[in-house]
Design a protein around this motif. Structure first.
Motif, PDB file in Angstrom:
ATOM      1  N   ARG A  98       0.838  -1.200   0.000  1.00 24.32           N
ATOM      2  CA  ARG A  98       0.000   0.000   0.000  1.00 24.32           C
ATOM      3  C   ARG A  98       0.871   1.247   0.000  1.00 24.32           C
ATOM      4  NH1 ARG A  98      -2.910  -2.886   4.128  1.00 24.32           N
ATOM      5  NH2 ARG A  98      -4.827  -3.785   3.309  1.00 24.32           N
ATOM      6  N   SER A 123      -2.295  -7.990  -3.320  1.00 23.97           N
ATOM      7  CA  SER A 123      -2.803  -6.734  -3.860  1.00 23.97           C
ATOM      8  C   SER A 123      -1.778  -5.626  -3.744  1.00 23.97           C
ATOM      9  CB  SER A 123      -4.102  -6.329  -3.154  1.00 23.97           C
ATOM     10  OG  SER A 123      -3.874  -6.093  -1.776  1.00 23.97           O
ATOM     11  N   ALA A 125      -2.004  -1.370  -3.906  1.00 23.12           N
ATOM     12  CA  ALA A 125      -3.023  -0.329  -3.887  1.00 23.12           C
ATOM     13  C   ALA A 125      -2.431   1.031  -3.548  1.00 23.12           C
ATOM     14  CB  ALA A 125      -4.107  -0.674  -2.875  1.00 23.12           C
ATOM     15  N   SER A 126      -3.019   2.067  -4.149  1.00 21.78           N
ATOM     16  CA  SER A 126      -2.774   3.464  -3.777  1.00 21.78           C
ATOM     17  C   SER A 126      -1.334   3.902  -3.970  1.00 21.78           C
ATOM     18  CB  SER A 126      -3.198   3.699  -2.315  1.00 21.78           C
ATOM     19  OG  SER A 126      -4.558   3.367  -2.136  1.00 21.78           O
ATOM     20  N   SER A 151      -5.056  -1.530  -7.649  1.00 30.41           N
ATOM     21  CA  SER A 151      -6.160  -0.578  -7.605  1.00 30.41           C
ATOM     22  C   SER A 151      -5.719   0.773  -7.070  1.00 30.41           C
ATOM     23  CB  SER A 151      -7.301  -1.122  -6.746  1.00 30.41           C
ATOM     24  OG  SER A 151      -6.875  -1.291  -5.404  1.00 30.41           O
ATOM     25  N   GLN A 152      -6.364   1.806  -7.594  1.00 29.40           N
ATOM     26  CA  GLN A 152      -6.210   3.183  -7.120  1.00 29.40           C
ATOM     27  C   GLN A 152      -4.763   3.657  -7.148  1.00 29.40           C
ATOM     28  OE1 GLN A 152      -8.315   2.786  -3.301  1.00 29.40           O
ATOM     29  NE2 GLN A 152     -10.097   3.739  -4.252  1.00 29.40           N
ATOM     30  N   CYS A 153      -4.001   3.161  -8.112  1.00 31.95           N
ATOM     31  CA  CYS A 153      -2.642   3.680  -8.303  1.00 31.95           C
ATOM     32  C   CYS A 153      -2.707   4.913  -9.211  1.00 31.95           C
ATOM     33  CB  CYS A 153      -1.745   2.610  -8.915  1.00 31.95           C
ATOM     34  SG  CYS A 153      -1.513   1.180  -7.812  1.00 31.95           S
ATOM     35  N   ASN A 174      -7.454   2.822 -11.395  1.00 38.47           N
ATOM     36  CA  ASN A 174      -6.121   3.400 -11.548  1.00 38.47           C
ATOM     37  C   ASN A 174      -6.198   4.667 -12.392  1.00 38.47           C
ATOM     38  OD1 ASN A 174      -4.401   1.199 -10.254  1.00 38.47           O
ATOM     39  ND2 ASN A 174      -5.612   0.013 -11.714  1.00 38.47           N
TER      40      ASN A 174
END
Length: 369
Positions: A98, A123, A125-126, A151-153, A174
């Motif tokens: 993360r 995972s 993420a971010s 996700s959410q990169c 993303n």
């Protein structure tokens, strides 16, 4: 008498028993338990085994199998893991990498071309930049990413290079492309709500069994000699599926690509067969802007235009269209099988026989219904 017999049996059994040797074998006593390396032959990613280098929290400098033992939090200005070797497998082991605001890549390569890398089971993420970057500062060929959610990169979810395999992954929310490869295979993967294209392949790629949903750009964009099969593109603002030269799009479902296109063929020599293009707003279900393509067996419904072919030189057979604002728009100079306006049955059908409403026996005919 019975007691005497019982004692005799016990005595006989006792005299027949054979004891083991009382003298231990020569030499020092050796342990019989497995060593830690035998129990867990992989290397734990930590400050002792894989100390960081530069702006990377951890550095993998030797071939081998590595794994996470806990979530990894990546601060501003840092990447999580850099791979400085070939023949490396990283098992995220169900844990997450993360990023905090201002962080860089989750996992990246560096240096000369690396080969035979794998990232599995977890995972990312971010991250401030890419979730996985195997294509920029250090390109990597023959890579595999399986069972990973990115996700959410801030940039690309997964940026891979040549001969890549992506299987069973999710790319969601993303900032740029969901997954980008130079060539290879993407299967059983979902790209949702990314800020650009869901799936991108430069050339020589196979994409199968995938879903592109609600991406800001195109759902699937593939280069020359690529194949997209058994996949779904829905509600992608930039269009459903865009292919270049010598490509195949088969058994796909494309819908909801408002004001763009369902399937767009920009190259020559493609096969577009047995697809369903439905409810693509004011856009064509299938748009063909190059020659020498085969458009066969597609069902086109409730699009702005069913089939739009703007140049000569393609063959159009066995397609069906209904409910489009304009069902067919085909430039001169194409090989077009008869387009038949079918009649509907005037009464309900019940029983063993119905004469039908088709007015041609041409097996290659196209139909408007």
């Amino acid at each position: 008498m019975r007691s005497v017999l019982l004692l005799a049996v016990i005595a006989a059994s006792t005299t027949c028993a054979v004891a083991g040797p009382l003298t231990p074998p020569a030499g020092p006593i050796a342990p019989t338990l497995k060593t830690l390396n035998e129990v867990e032959p992989r290397t734990l990613i930590n400050a002792t085994n894989t100390p960081g280098i530069g702006t990377n929290l951890f550095n993998i400098a030797q071939p081998g199998s590595y794994y996470l033992g806990a979530d990894l939090i990546v601060p501003s200005g840092f990447s999580g893991i850099v791979i400085n070797a070939s023949d490396v497998t990283i098992d995220l082991n169900g844990f997450a990498i993360r990023g905090q605001p201002g962080s860089l890549d989750g996992i990246r390569t560096a240096g000369t071309t690396r080969r035979n890398l794998a990232v599995l089971n977890g995972s990312i993420a971010s991250m401030g930049e890419d979730g996985i970057d195997f294509a920029q500062s250090g390109s990597a060929a023959n890579t595999r990413v399986e069972g990973v959610q990115a996700s959410q990169c801030g940039a690309v979810g997964m940026r891979l290079w040549e001969s890549a395999v992506v299987r069973g992954c999710t790319l969601a929310e993303n900032g740029s492309v969901g997954v980008s490869i130079g060539s290879g295979l993407i299967e059983s993967t979902v790209a949702r709500a990314n800020g650009d294209t869901g799936f991108y392949a430069s050339s020589n790629a196979v994409v199968r069994g995938c879903t592109a949903l609600s991406n800001t750009g195109i759902g699937f964009r593939v280069g020359n000699r690529s194949v997209v099969t058994d996949s779904t593109a829905a509600i992608n603002a930039g269009g459903g599926i865009l292919v270049a030269e010598s490509c195949v799009v088969e058994r796909c479902s494309v819908s909801g690509s408002t004001n763009s296109f369902g399937i767009s063929v920009s190259g020559a020599g493609c096969l577009i067969r047995n697809n369903t293009c439905d409810a693509n707003g004011n856009s064509p279900g299938i748009r063909v802007s190059n020659s020498d393509n085969r458009i066969e067996g597609n069902n086109l419904t409730f699009n702005g235009m069913g089939l739009q072919i703007t140049v000569p030189g393609s063959i159009i057979i066995r397609n069906t269209a209904s409910g489009n604002t304009t069902n067919w728009s085909i430039a001169a100079g194409n090989a077009v099988a008869p387009i038949i306006q079918t009649a509907t049955n005037t009464a309900a059908i019940s029983g063993s026989f119905y004469a039908g409403s088709f007015t041609t026996t041409d097996p290659n005919a196209n139909f408007t219904y």
